[in-house]
Motif scaffolding. Structure first.
Motif, short mmCIF file in Angstrom:
data_model
loop_
_atom_site.label_atom_id
_atom_site.label_comp_id
_atom_site.label_asym_id
_atom_site.label_seq_id
_atom_site.Cartn_x
_atom_site.Cartn_y
_atom_site.Cartn_z
N LEU A 104 0.84 -1.19 0.00
CA LEU A 104 0.00 0.00 0.00
C LEU A 104 0.88 1.25 0.00
O LEU A 104 1.83 1.33 0.78
CB LEU A 104 -0.90 0.00 1.24
CG LEU A 104 -1.97 1.08 1.32
CD1 LEU A 104 -3.02 0.87 0.23
CD2 LEU A 104 -2.63 1.07 2.70
N PRO A 105 0.63 2.20 -0.87
CA PRO A 105 1.43 3.44 -0.85
C PRO A 105 1.34 4.12 0.51
O PRO A 105 0.29 4.09 1.17
CB PRO A 105 0.81 4.28 -1.96
CG PRO A 105 0.10 3.30 -2.85
CD PRO A 105 -0.37 2.20 -1.95
N SER A 106 2.43 4.70 0.92
CA SER A 106 2.46 5.33 2.24
C SER A 106 1.46 6.47 2.34
O SER A 106 0.88 6.70 3.40
CB SER A 106 3.88 5.84 2.54
OG SER A 106 4.29 6.77 1.55
N GLU A 107 1.23 7.20 1.24
CA GLU A 107 0.26 8.29 1.29
C GLU A 107 -1.14 7.78 1.61
O GLU A 107 -1.87 8.38 2.41
CB GLU A 107 0.25 9.07 -0.03
CG GLU A 107 1.55 9.79 -0.33
CD GLU A 107 2.62 8.86 -0.88
OE1 GLU A 107 2.28 7.67 -1.13
OE2 GLU A 107 3.77 9.30 -1.07
N ALA A 108 -1.52 6.66 0.98
CA ALA A 108 -2.84 6.09 1.26
C ALA A 108 -2.91 5.53 2.67
O ALA A 108 -3.95 5.63 3.34
CB ALA A 108 -3.15 5.00 0.23
N ALA A 109 -1.82 4.91 3.14
CA ALA A 109 -1.84 4.33 4.48
C ALA A 109 -1.93 5.40 5.56
O ALA A 109 -2.55 5.18 6.61
CB ALA A 109 -0.58 3.48 4.69
N LEU A 110 -1.34 6.57 5.30
CA LEU A 110 -1.30 7.64 6.31
C LEU A 110 -2.45 8.62 6.17
O LEU A 110 -2.46 9.65 6.86
CB LEU A 110 0.02 8.39 6.20
CG LEU A 110 1.29 7.58 6.50
CD1 LEU A 110 2.52 8.36 6.13
CD2 LEU A 110 1.32 7.17 7.96
N ALA A 111 -3.40 8.35 5.29
CA ALA A 111 -4.48 9.31 5.04
C ALA A 111 -5.32 9.55 6.28
O ALA A 111 -5.87 10.65 6.47
CB ALA A 111 -5.36 8.81 3.90
N HIS A 112 -5.46 8.54 7.15
CA HIS A 112 -6.28 8.67 8.36
C HIS A 112 -5.43 8.80 9.62
O HIS A 112 -5.93 8.53 10.72
CB HIS A 112 -7.22 7.48 8.49
CG HIS A 112 -8.14 7.30 7.33
ND1 HIS A 112 -9.30 8.04 7.18
CD2 HIS A 112 -8.09 6.49 6.24
CE1 HIS A 112 -9.92 7.69 6.07
NE2 HIS A 112 -9.20 6.75 5.47
N ASP B 232 -9.79 4.08 13.74
CA ASP B 232 -9.95 4.15 12.28
C ASP B 232 -8.63 4.53 11.62
O ASP B 232 -8.57 5.39 10.73
CB ASP B 232 -11.04 5.15 11.91
CG ASP B 232 -11.47 5.00 10.44
OD1 ASP B 232 -11.25 3.89 9.89
OD2 ASP B 232 -11.99 5.96 9.86
N VAL B 233 -7.56 3.87 12.04
CA VAL B 233 -6.22 4.11 11.52
C VAL B 233 -5.81 2.93 10.67
O VAL B 233 -6.11 1.77 11.01
CB VAL B 233 -5.21 4.34 12.67
CG1 VAL B 233 -3.79 4.37 12.16
CG2 VAL B 233 -5.53 5.64 13.39
N GLY C 203 -5.49 -5.79 7.43
CA GLY C 203 -5.54 -4.67 6.50
C GLY C 203 -4.86 -3.40 7.00
O GLY C 203 -5.24 -2.30 6.59
N ILE C 204 -3.89 -3.54 7.88
CA ILE C 204 -3.16 -2.39 8.41
C ILE C 204 -1.73 -2.42 7.89
O ILE C 204 -1.09 -3.47 7.89
CB ILE C 204 -3.17 -2.40 9.96
CG1 ILE C 204 -4.61 -2.25 10.47
CG2 ILE C 204 -2.30 -1.29 10.52
CD1 ILE C 204 -4.73 -2.30 11.97
N ALA C 205 -1.23 -1.29 7.44
CA ALA C 205 0.13 -1.20 6.93
C ALA C 205 1.09 -0.93 8.07
O ALA C 205 0.78 -0.19 9.01
CB ALA C 205 0.24 -0.09 5.88
N ASP D 206 -2.86 12.46 14.30
CA ASP D 206 -3.74 12.79 13.19
C ASP D 206 -2.91 12.97 11.91
O ASP D 206 -1.67 12.94 11.95
CB ASP D 206 -4.57 14.03 13.51
CG ASP D 206 -3.73 15.29 13.65
OD1 ASP D 206 -2.54 15.28 13.28
OD2 ASP D 206 -4.26 16.30 14.16
N PRO D 207 -3.55 13.19 10.75
CA PRO D 207 -2.77 13.32 9.50
C PRO D 207 -1.76 14.45 9.50
O PRO D 207 -0.83 14.44 8.69
CB PRO D 207 -3.86 13.53 8.44
CG PRO D 207 -5.08 12.90 9.01
CD PRO D 207 -5.00 13.13 10.48
#
Length: 551
Positions: free
Chosen positions: A305-313, A373-374, A423-425, A331-332
């Motif tokens: 998973l791209p880091s940007e998508a993983a860190l979105a939340h 929700d992380v 499903g967690i990076a 938070d983000p």
């Protein structure tokens, strides 16, 4: 003790970029073989002992070949074993011998690196005057002439060991003990191990048995040697010398036990129904006197998973310590939210108990991540192998034991496996200065009258911010409202899309102090966004110019 490596003082080293850790490449599940008859146990013992003797001879031949091993020699060994077992049993034995030889080679190289590190440390300390104080970056000289003399003798011992290890590696010689070197040495200390000779002999023989078979895709139920049907029926293809013990056609023996895999049972059943490869291993736990069946198979590579998508939340920063995991939700924008959490585990007792404690702590961490929700957890990319050396820490025996007890490798493997299933990076970050900078910039600001923030909690914040590629440094809070502006000045961290986030704060109409107008101070435009320690924006206090004498 926080686990931030490289927290010493001195010249700062470069910091590697964070990366998303890959998921597991395989899975193994275990279940107990219940209700075995005395005849079943007898057959399992005979099969394990016969194949174990063949495995011992094959491993000896593999070690004798050393670096001269080739595919032709492998084929010759397999052909000789086939006449005494079967073609598939022979393939499993030769593959296990090759893997064990390769593992011994890797351990040999790690041992050489450990000896080299110890020799370098002793040579550096011997070159210093006796009694010289050390620094946070390097140890000093030895404290007395007696210790200096003892370490000079130990230096010769380590040099001899290093020469022998290098000679063995160049010659392709490895030292392997089937059954384990620790158990072999226990034979000479039965009283300390609280074992009788017969009990040790039974454990030793059971550890040297061999009863494992590799799977084959397209074959019935994924394995022709040890077969498990969807209904849980276990059957074994008997070796040629034991074929007379078969109770089923084609030289197979069917056990009376029926197995059920509680964990990943659905996934296992799908593979069995599709005739996909599954490897099995049958072994005896002599301490409990129980038989177990382990099933394992490979997993397809999981797309990273791209880091940007993983860190979105946001992200949860985790600092691993000797007795607990310190975690904090960010938070983000990199701001800590809520309260820190600590997940404790006990590292005393047996290996099974320690492993269960780690799994329980990680399970609670995963549940908390879903509650927040992380979709990302940040951990340090730790490798404490060099930190455990006797020469680096000297007489600090308890500290060495503390570091050695930290299960960094097992925790990384468990976390990667459990996070992939949920499903967690997992984002690995460089451990340099996380404890030191976290305590410097976050421990005091996050401490309130109702919450005491410890160094480990602050390190968790630093780890999470590094995963988000934010500076660890916390931006200084503006002065009190009665001395300066009460609103309009950013603190902590602004989002990357906020306009002007790196510019000087906007000019507010009206005087800021009695002597300097708004936006006209000497340092009004210096936000000093660097995150290295020792910067003016981190440590200097807000000052006012004195009133001019002419007024």
């Amino acid at each position: 003790m926080a686990s931030g490596g490289g927290d010493g003082v001195g010249e700062l080293r470069g910091i590697a970029a964070p990366f998303v850790a890959p998921g597991p490449s395989g899975v193994a599940v275990r279940t107990r073989l219940r209700q075995l008859t005395p005849g079943d146990e007898k057959v399992l013992r005979l099969v394990g002992a016969h194949l174990g003797s063949l495995a011992s001879k094959d491993l000896k031949a593999r070690c004798r070949d050393g670096l001269e091993h080739c595919g032709q020699a492998w084929a010759v060994r397999k052909r000789e074993l086939t006449a005494l077992s079967s073609s598939r049993w022979a393939g499993s034995i030769t593959k296990a011998s090759h893997d064990q030889w390769a593992l011994a080679r890797r351990g040999q190289l790690a041992h050489i690196h450990n000896l080299e590190a110890g020799i370098r440390t002793i040579e550096d300390r011997l070159s210093l005057p006796v009694g010289r104080k050390g620094t946070g970056k390097a140890p000093g000289g030895y404290r007395s002439r007696r210790e200096w003399h003892a370490k000079s003798r130990r230096l010769r011992v380590l040099q001899d060991r290093l020469a022998a290890a290098r000679a063995d590696r160049e010659a392709g010689i490895v030292h392997v003990v089937r059954g384990g070197r620790r158990l072999a040495r226990t034979r000479h200390h039965l009283d300390a191990a609280q074992l009788t000779e017969s009990a040790w002999r039974g454990r030793w023989e059971a550890e040297r048995w061999f009863c494992q078979a590799d799977g084959e895709s397209g074959k019935r139920h994924g394995n022709e040697t040890i077969r498990v049907s969807p209904e849980g029926e276990v059957s074994i293809k008997l070796p040629v010398p034991l074929a007379h013990l078969a109770n089923a056609p084609q030289g197979r023996y069917v056990l009376a036990s029926r197995v059920v895999f509680a964990h990943r049972g659905t996934e296992w059943a799908d593979r069995v129904a599709a005739h996909r490869a599954i490897a099995y291993r049958i072994h005896l736990d002599t301490g409990r006197d129980r038989w177990y069946l382990t099933a394992s198979w490979q997993l397809p590579p999981t797309p990273t998973l791209p880091s940007e998508a993983a860190l979105a939340h946001g992200v949860i920063g985790v600092d691993m310590n000797a007795g607990h995991l310190a975690a904090w939700h960010l938070d983000p924008h990199g701001n800590p939210t809520g309260s820190p959490r600590r997940f404790f585990y006990d590292l005393t007792g047996t290996a099974q108990h320690r492993d269960a404690q780690i799994r329980h702590a990680l399970t609670r961490l995963m549940h908390w991540a879903h509650t927040c929700d992380v979709r990302a957890i940040a951990v340090e990319d730790l490798d404490l192998a060099a930190e455990k050396t006797r020469e680096k820490h000297g007489r600090r025996t308890r500290f060495r034991q503390l570091i050695s007890g930290m299960p960094t490798g097992k925790l990384r493997a468990r976390l990667a496996s459990m996070a992939d299933a949920t499903g967690i990076a997992v984002i690995a970050v460089d451990p340099a200065y996380t404890s030191r900078w976290g305590a410097q910039h976050w421990q005091k600001p996050l401490t309130t009258t109702t919450r005491k923030t410890i160094r480990h909690d602050a390190a968790a914040v630093a780890i999470g911010r590094r995963a988000q590629q934010h500076p660890i440094r916390r931006r200084t809070t503006p002065p009190p409202a009665h001395r300066s502006d009460a609103v309009g000045h950013r603190t902590v961290q602004a989002g990357p899309s906020v306009p002007g986030r790196e510019e000087p704060r906007p000019r507010i109409p009206g005087p800021r102090t009695r002597s300097v107008g708004a936006g006209r101070g000497a340092n009004a435009g210096n936000q000093n966004a660097q995150h290295r320690p020792g910067r003016s924006a981190e440590h200097e206090t807000w000052q006012q110019d004195s009133l001019p004498l002419s007024l």
